[in-house]
Enzyme design. Structure first.
Site, PDB file in Angstrom:
ATOM      1  N   PHE A  11       0.849  -1.185   0.000  1.00  0.00           N
ATOM      2  CA  PHE A  11       0.000   0.000   0.000  1.00  0.00           C
ATOM      3  C   PHE A  11       0.888   1.239   0.000  1.00  0.00           C
ATOM      4  O   PHE A  11       2.066   1.167   0.363  1.00  0.00           O
ATOM      5  CB  PHE A  11      -0.884  -0.007   1.267  1.00  0.00           C
ATOM      6  CG  PHE A  11      -2.341   0.167   0.978  1.00  0.00           C
ATOM      7  CD1 PHE A  11      -3.081  -0.865   0.434  1.00  0.00           C
ATOM      8  CD2 PHE A  11      -2.981   1.371   1.245  1.00  0.00           C
ATOM      9  CE1 PHE A  11      -4.438  -0.710   0.173  1.00  0.00           C
ATOM     10  CE2 PHE A  11      -4.331   1.531   0.990  1.00  0.00           C
ATOM     11  CZ  PHE A  11      -5.072   0.484   0.443  1.00  0.00           C
ATOM     12  N   GLN A  64      -7.432  15.046   2.975  1.00  0.00           N
ATOM     13  CA  GLN A  64      -6.760  14.174   2.022  1.00  0.00           C
ATOM     14  C   GLN A  64      -7.565  14.035   0.735  1.00  0.00           C
ATOM     15  O   GLN A  64      -8.769  13.756   0.773  1.00  0.00           O
ATOM     16  CB  GLN A  64      -6.577  12.782   2.641  1.00  0.00           C
ATOM     17  CG  GLN A  64      -5.841  11.842   1.713  1.00  0.00           C
ATOM     18  CD  GLN A  64      -5.374  10.603   2.454  1.00  0.00           C
ATOM     19  OE1 GLN A  64      -6.136   9.676   2.649  1.00  0.00           O
ATOM     20  NE2 GLN A  64      -4.135  10.598   2.885  1.00  0.00           N
ATOM     21  N   HIS A  79      -7.961  11.626  -2.290  1.00  0.00           N
ATOM     22  CA  HIS A  79      -7.583  10.280  -2.721  1.00  0.00           C
ATOM     23  C   HIS A  79      -7.259  10.362  -4.202  1.00  0.00           C
ATOM     24  O   HIS A  79      -8.041  10.928  -4.973  1.00  0.00           O
ATOM     25  CB  HIS A  79      -8.730   9.290  -2.473  1.00  0.00           C
ATOM     26  CG  HIS A  79      -8.272   7.864  -2.497  1.00  0.00           C
ATOM     27  ND1 HIS A  79      -7.849   7.256  -3.650  1.00  0.00           N
ATOM     28  CD2 HIS A  79      -8.137   6.937  -1.522  1.00  0.00           C
ATOM     29  CE1 HIS A  79      -7.492   6.000  -3.379  1.00  0.00           C
ATOM     30  NE2 HIS A  79      -7.650   5.794  -2.086  1.00  0.00           N
ATOM     31  N   LEU A 132     -14.931   6.017  -4.961  1.00  0.00           N
ATOM     32  CA  LEU A 132     -13.565   5.619  -4.619  1.00  0.00           C
ATOM     33  C   LEU A 132     -13.139   4.341  -5.341  1.00  0.00           C
ATOM     34  O   LEU A 132     -13.890   3.370  -5.417  1.00  0.00           O
ATOM     35  CB  LEU A 132     -13.495   5.378  -3.106  1.00  0.00           C
ATOM     36  CG  LEU A 132     -12.183   4.826  -2.561  1.00  0.00           C
ATOM     37  CD1 LEU A 132     -11.109   5.890  -2.594  1.00  0.00           C
ATOM     38  CD2 LEU A 132     -12.374   4.323  -1.139  1.00  0.00           C
ATOM     39  N   GLU A 158      -6.778   2.246  -3.064  1.00  0.00           N
ATOM     40  CA  GLU A 158      -5.334   2.236  -3.287  1.00  0.00           C
ATOM     41  C   GLU A 158      -4.844   0.797  -3.457  1.00  0.00           C
ATOM     42  O   GLU A 158      -3.762   0.552  -3.984  1.00  0.00           O
ATOM     43  CB  GLU A 158      -4.656   2.881  -2.076  1.00  0.00           C
ATOM     44  CG  GLU A 158      -3.225   3.271  -2.291  1.00  0.00           C
ATOM     45  CD  GLU A 158      -2.742   4.217  -1.193  1.00  0.00           C
ATOM     46  OE1 GLU A 158      -1.582   4.087  -0.820  1.00  0.00           O
ATOM     47  OE2 GLU A 158      -3.526   5.059  -0.729  1.00  0.00           O
ATOM     48  N   ARG A 192      -0.539   9.485  -0.473  1.00  0.00           N
ATOM     49  CA  ARG A 192      -1.648   9.979  -1.291  1.00  0.00           C
ATOM     50  C   ARG A 192      -1.560  11.450  -1.649  1.00  0.00           C
ATOM     51  O   ARG A 192      -1.889  11.838  -2.769  1.00  0.00           O
ATOM     52  CB  ARG A 192      -2.967   9.725  -0.544  1.00  0.00           C
ATOM     53  CG  ARG A 192      -3.290   8.258  -0.463  1.00  0.00           C
ATOM     54  CD  ARG A 192      -4.514   8.018   0.395  1.00  0.00           C
ATOM     55  NE  ARG A 192      -4.781   6.572   0.445  1.00  0.00           N
ATOM     56  CZ  ARG A 192      -5.748   6.034   1.161  1.00  0.00           C
ATOM     57  NH1 ARG A 192      -6.530   6.809   1.892  1.00  0.00           N
ATOM     58  NH2 ARG A 192      -5.940   4.735   1.150  1.00  0.00           N
ATOM     59  N   ARG A 204      -2.756  11.380   6.035  1.00  0.00           N
ATOM     60  CA  ARG A 204      -2.925  10.029   6.567  1.00  0.00           C
ATOM     61  C   ARG A 204      -2.304   8.992   5.629  1.00  0.00           C
ATOM     62  O   ARG A 204      -2.406   9.107   4.413  1.00  0.00           O
ATOM     63  CB  ARG A 204      -4.427   9.719   6.736  1.00  0.00           C
ATOM     64  CG  ARG A 204      -4.715   8.288   7.119  1.00  0.00           C
ATOM     65  CD  ARG A 204      -6.168   8.077   7.448  1.00  0.00           C
ATOM     66  NE  ARG A 204      -7.062   8.085   6.306  1.00  0.00           N
ATOM     67  CZ  ARG A 204      -7.163   7.102   5.393  1.00  0.00           C
ATOM     68  NH1 ARG A 204      -6.360   6.044   5.463  1.00  0.00           N
ATOM     69  NH2 ARG A 204      -8.023   7.188   4.418  1.00  0.00           N
TER      70      ARG A 204
END
Length: 598
Positions: free
Chosen positions: A123, A244, A246, A256, A259, A290, A402
């Site tokens: 990740f 954040q 994405h 979404l 990731e 990100r 994050r």
């Protein structure tokens, strides 16, 4: 004098607002300990937004390659751009394996390796040996990890006899003269009745406020209700400038794409078919954190290398993974491709753009989940009777950005920690405190204002203008002039929020009333965000301002001398104060300030 006797009251040991991952992880600890727990939720618990989490839970189990919590700790501090509190980050990373095994023992259906251990995928920003090479740390259940987790927690709560109040909306915190929280006011949507929920402890687990932006991966229920409740009760909001984006929201839809796609090997390509992340992050490539990937994508589009007829998106290419891998590891992404982009991801790339996803800031808490404010000496002081966990809180483990999979981990670790702390508190405090005479006055005044206003504006028109203002003035790349203009626009919108009217005065399932009440929460989150952002004269993590670029004195535009501190926004007077970042971990050496490179 007593509280207006016409308002019905309910009494519990603990009232939890929100039935997502953190709320249900906390309620499970409490119900198992025999406490009388009420969980209020605007939607059925398994419809909470945790259900949309896809990628995994970050924990250094080391099932695929060597890994330990020290590496996870380093990655999280670096990911946060050194704005995360290192004591809280150490606590979270050390507890991570424990909370994952807890879930496994509750029956959560993780994907498995051939030897029976939990499957883990790579990740963004997850590395071994302090940034040396990528490591598999995300414990996954296909690409439906949040879904599996939420259902597991709900089943366990039903077994533990937790009381759920479904389709109830909490409106305001009740504080007594000493400033202690003694309950909440809440609206039952089905009847439109107002209730007072008395409690020794109130726990806010209301999730993020992603709906303050026009393009968001967040559900429509994510209106920052806990933030609004806290702000109106005089509690500051911390680090709200950090949001954040994405990197991979479906272009045009905002839905979404995990990731985990890139973790499994998907590649971002520009209109020339080039894997452009190799230029920006030679070591981490598509798995850089990100905030960084989002900025690189934005840069490609700005420089004319976007895809499509308008050159306004980037392609995410998974075709080389093969249909078998995609259907086994990314089945939901396959469905999303069909439903929202009309694309078969096994045969063609899918258009993506950076989309608002997660709020790093929130209600300030300590590692026990207790809400804290600062005293005259800038020391943290606990607000008695009030806890906050999950995305609505700011511990701060996420700092300025994050790390992927740390959101589900945050829910589990701090939900459980808050639950344990409340159990101890409850054993010491056998009695409820008295409700103040004015317990429901703030709420009654809000409801009366809506009722009385026949000619005011429609709530959704005001909400849409808030979203468009935030999208235009606080996006992936910010400029000082844009943010300053945004401060003025949001201040003007606050006046309009006070003039929202209700044409439909009916009681039963009056969604217009619910939406109007939600807009009063949206404006608190929006104003906290834009005012905090405009005041922070540097670039750090997700807060990237073109005016503060890379210089020898301030690499990446980050100014540690003046801005290595947490922002606190106060509703009263719309003012900012600041508090120091906790650089000292619990047991290990501090990770000193460094420049982020990938």
């Amino acid at each position: 004098m007593t509280v207006k006797s016409s308002i019905p009251r309910r009494k519990f040991d603990v009232v939890i607002v929100g039935a997502g991952g953190s709320g249900m992880r906390a309620s499970l600890q409490l119900a198992r300990a025999g406490l009388n727990v009420a969980v209020l939720s605007k939607v059925f618990p398994t419809r909470s937004h945790t259900v949309a989490a896809q990628g995994g839970i970050g924990a250094s189990l080391g099932n695929m390659n060597e890994d330990n919590w020290h590496y996870h700790f380093y990655d999280t501090v670096k990911g946060s751009d050194w704005l995360g509190d290192q004591d809280a980050i150490e606590f979270m990373c050390r507890e991570a394996p424990k909370v994952v095994y807890d879930l496994e023992h509750m029956g959560m259906p993780f994907d498995r390796n051939p030897d029976g251990t939990i499957y883990q995928r790579p990740f963004g920003g997850h590395t071994a040996n302090y940034g040396e090479k990528a490591v598999e740390r995300a414990c996954a259940a296909a690409d439906r990890t949040g879904h599996a987790m939420l259902h597991t927690l709900y089943q366990q709560n039903v077994k533990a006899k937790t009381s759920f109040f479904v389709e109830w909306m909490a409106l305001d915190l009740i504080r007594d003269d000493a400033g202690d929280v003694v309950g909440v006011t809440a609206l039952e949507m089905e009847t439109g009745e107002l209730y007072i929920m008395e409690a020794k402890t109130v726990l806010l687990a209301t999730g993020g406020a992603g709906r303050i932006f026009a393009a968001s991966t967040n559900a429509f229920i994510n209106t920052g209700d806990g933030l609004g409740m806290a702000a109106r009760a005089g509690i500051p909001l911390e680090d709200m400038e950090f949001w954040q984006f994405h990197p991979t929201g479906v272009a045009g839809a905002g839905v979404l794409l995990t990731e985990g796609c890139r973790g499994e090997g998907a590649i971002l390509r520009n209109c020339n078919g080039e894997r452009f992340m190799e230029r920006y992050a030679p070591a981490y490539k598509d798995l850089a954190p990100r905030d960084y990937v989002s900025r690189c994508m934005d840069q490609e589009i700005k420089e004319g290398r976007g895809c499509g007829p308008n050159k306004d998106y980037i392609n995410l290419d998974m075709t080389h993974l093969g249909a078998d891998t995609i259907l086994k590891r990314l089945p939901s992404v396959f469905e999303i491709g069909h439903n929202f982009a009309n694309v078969d991801i096994t045969k063609e790339p899918i258009p993506v753009i950076p989309t608002i996803h997660y709020q790093m800031g929130g209600i300030p808490t300590n590692i026990n989940g207790q809400v804290v404010t600062q005293n005259a000496n800038n020391e943290s002081v606990v607000v008695n009777g009030l806890y906050a966990v999950g995305e609505c809180s700011c511990v701060s483990v996420h700092g300025a950005n994050r790390l992927g999979t740390n959101s589900l981990l945050d829910l589990l670790v701090f939900g459980r920690a808050a639950g344990n702390h409340i159990v101890e508190f409850n054993q010491k405090n056998k009695e409820h405190k008295h409700l103040p005479a004015n317990a429901a006055d703030v709420t009654l005044a809000r409801l009366a204002r809506l009722e009385a206003n026949q000619t005011g504006e429609y709530a959704q028109d005001v909400a849409d203008d808030i979203r468009n203002a935030m999208q235009s003035h606080a996006s992936v790349f910010r400029t000082q002039a844009l943010m300053d203009e945004g401060v003025k626009q949001i201040a003007a919108l606050r006046e309009r929020v006070n003039n929202i009217g209700l044409k439909d005065k009916s009681k039963v399932f009056n969604t217009a009333r619910i939406e109007a009440l939600e807009v009063e929460n949206l404006i608190e989150a929006a104003q906290a965000t834009i005012v905090s952002a405009a005041a922070r004269h540097e670039s750090r993590g997700a807060h990237t301002v073109n005016d503060y670029g890379d210089t020898p004195e301030h690499p990446n535009g980050r100014n540690d001398q003046d801005w290595h501190k947490h922002t606190l926004w106060h509703k009263e007077g719309n003012q900012l104060t600041y508090k120091p970042v906790q650089m000292k971990p619990l047991t290990v050496d501090s990770i000193p300030l460094q420049t982020r490179t990938f």
